[in-house]
Design an enzyme around this catalytic site. Sequence first.
Site, PDB file in Angstrom:
ATOM      1  N   THR A  47       0.864  -1.050   0.198  1.00 43.33           N
ATOM      2  CA  THR A  47       0.063  -0.058  -0.037  1.00 43.33           C
ATOM      3  C   THR A  47       0.773   1.425   0.040  1.00 43.33           C
ATOM      4  O   THR A  47       1.988   1.215   0.632  1.00 43.33           O
ATOM      5  CB  THR A  47      -0.926   0.034   1.247  1.00 43.33           C
ATOM      6  OG1 THR A  47      -1.492  -1.190   1.247  1.00 43.33           O
ATOM      7  CG2 THR A  47      -1.765   1.259   1.188  1.00 43.33           C
ATOM      8  N   VAL A  48       0.327   2.273  -0.618  1.00 43.84           N
ATOM      9  CA  VAL A  48       1.139   3.585  -0.570  1.00 43.84           C
ATOM     10  C   VAL A  48       0.235   4.460  -0.074  1.00 43.84           C
ATOM     11  O   VAL A  48      -1.115   4.496  -0.219  1.00 43.84           O
ATOM     12  CB  VAL A  48       1.533   4.105  -1.892  1.00 43.84           C
ATOM     13  CG1 VAL A  48       2.804   2.822  -2.528  1.00 43.84           C
ATOM     14  CG2 VAL A  48       0.360   4.172  -3.203  1.00 43.84           C
TER      15      VAL A  48
END
Length: 534
Positions: free
Chosen positions: A353-354
Amino acid sequence: MDYSNHPYPGKRHTVFGKKGMVATSQPLAAQTGLEILKKGGNAIDAAIATAATLTVVEPTSNGIGGDAFALVWVKGELHGLNASGPSPQELTIEAVKAKGHEKMPTHGLVPITVPGVPAAWAELSERFGKLPLAETLEPAIRYAEEGYPLTPILGKFWKKAYDNFKKTFTDKEFKAWFETFAPDGRAPEIGEMWKSPGHADTLRKIGDSDAKAFYEGELAEKIDSFMTEHGGFLKKQDLAAYKAEWVQPISTSYKGHEVWEIPPNGQGMVAQMALNIFKQLDEPAWQSGNTLHQQIESMKLAYTDGQAFITEQADMPVTAEQLLSDDYAASRAKQIGAEAVDPVPYELPQGGTVYLAAADEEGNMISYIQSNYMGFGSGIVIPGTGISLQNRGADFSLDENHPNALKPGKRTFHTIIPGFLTKAGEAVGPFGVMGGYMQPQGHFQVVVNTLDYLLNPQAALDMPRWQWMGGKKVTVEAEFPNYLAQELQRRGHQVEVMADPGSFGRGQIIWRNPETGVLAGGTESRTDGAIAVW
């Protein structure tokens, strides 16, 4: 030269700016957001540009084939966007079991759900952006075409994924992953250039069509063709039917502030539930074993209930309002004593995830997160496109009696969560911590670090973290004070010190001074984090 070797502790300071700020986990991506701000775009345009660039410069954590959520502050109002995709219409419990699975597999064709990322970009651009989507995607296209050198944390996770995948991704449907992400028969090294022309072409088609090419056009046809050839479930009809959903954010009060999250199917309310339980207990004290114990116990109770009940709201056996109520918080707080316990779900009343944050001079702010879920996601890449598809469906249950049971067209319990803080109707700013099930735990710790301990945004992120892992097990970072770890052990917690900080999440914060408009940002020291400021 070993770019992963850091024998001395580093120290970062809070970054300040006025005209605009972008904080994220990769320097090149942060700079693309700043580039768009200087072209006349606003914070929302900058966030889209940064997010698109992250699919290129940090593919170990997110991609075009993932999901997204956003909290957007514009003209004194907070808006929520849920761009998580549902399961395909052909994906049923029976169909999964017919393939020999007793639970949802982690990788491959089965756990792929409809991607929401392109729709998120298009929705944000159309409703709040100042620049055309095609223009905001130009920097990402440039990096995909020309290439870029890998940063240290990116290179570390890329190599780790490759070493795992070469042992397990042996079926023909995984071939395109290796062609795209290991074109020389290995993972690219830290500092080595990597590019993806197919990725660039896909981004250009998304930009030129406001994402229609992905859901109804040429890209949808390519996805459908690949899935049909290899026996997958995601089809063009699923893509064509998809639309991201604007939702009303939910909040809870803590220390005179409102902590905002996206409502279910996301797990953001777990952080709010934990804060509600924790504030029923003793007044927090700095570096106190009792305070840490109560924080961990609050989180484990909230998380146990979140995993038991959170899914699509229509399928939840209890409402979000009930789980955020004072009665719920008080009843759970009563179960917290001096010793660690094994949590059980609340008894309901009968009846890889970012994350990024961006802000501009006009006061617009956005908390944005996107993910392929587990690292590179499913391991399935559509040949020649750079589209790496998520494995979000891995969280579905195959128990038809579970609230999160798999059904066609259903969105699963979702880990990615953006956060936002307000006070007396004014925006304080966006915050977030990515990292699977660490995310609500990271949100909780950032909020208490900020509001209980009055730490600046960089210090709030740098403070050593803990993570509840289930039962009585708690992991802590190597820098976590030993005397506190020992006190937790005396209270019955099974404490494990982790040498690698990679599992403790990666966060960003931007706070805005409502009187001066000055922006103060912190970025993650556990990754290649950077703040671009103007």
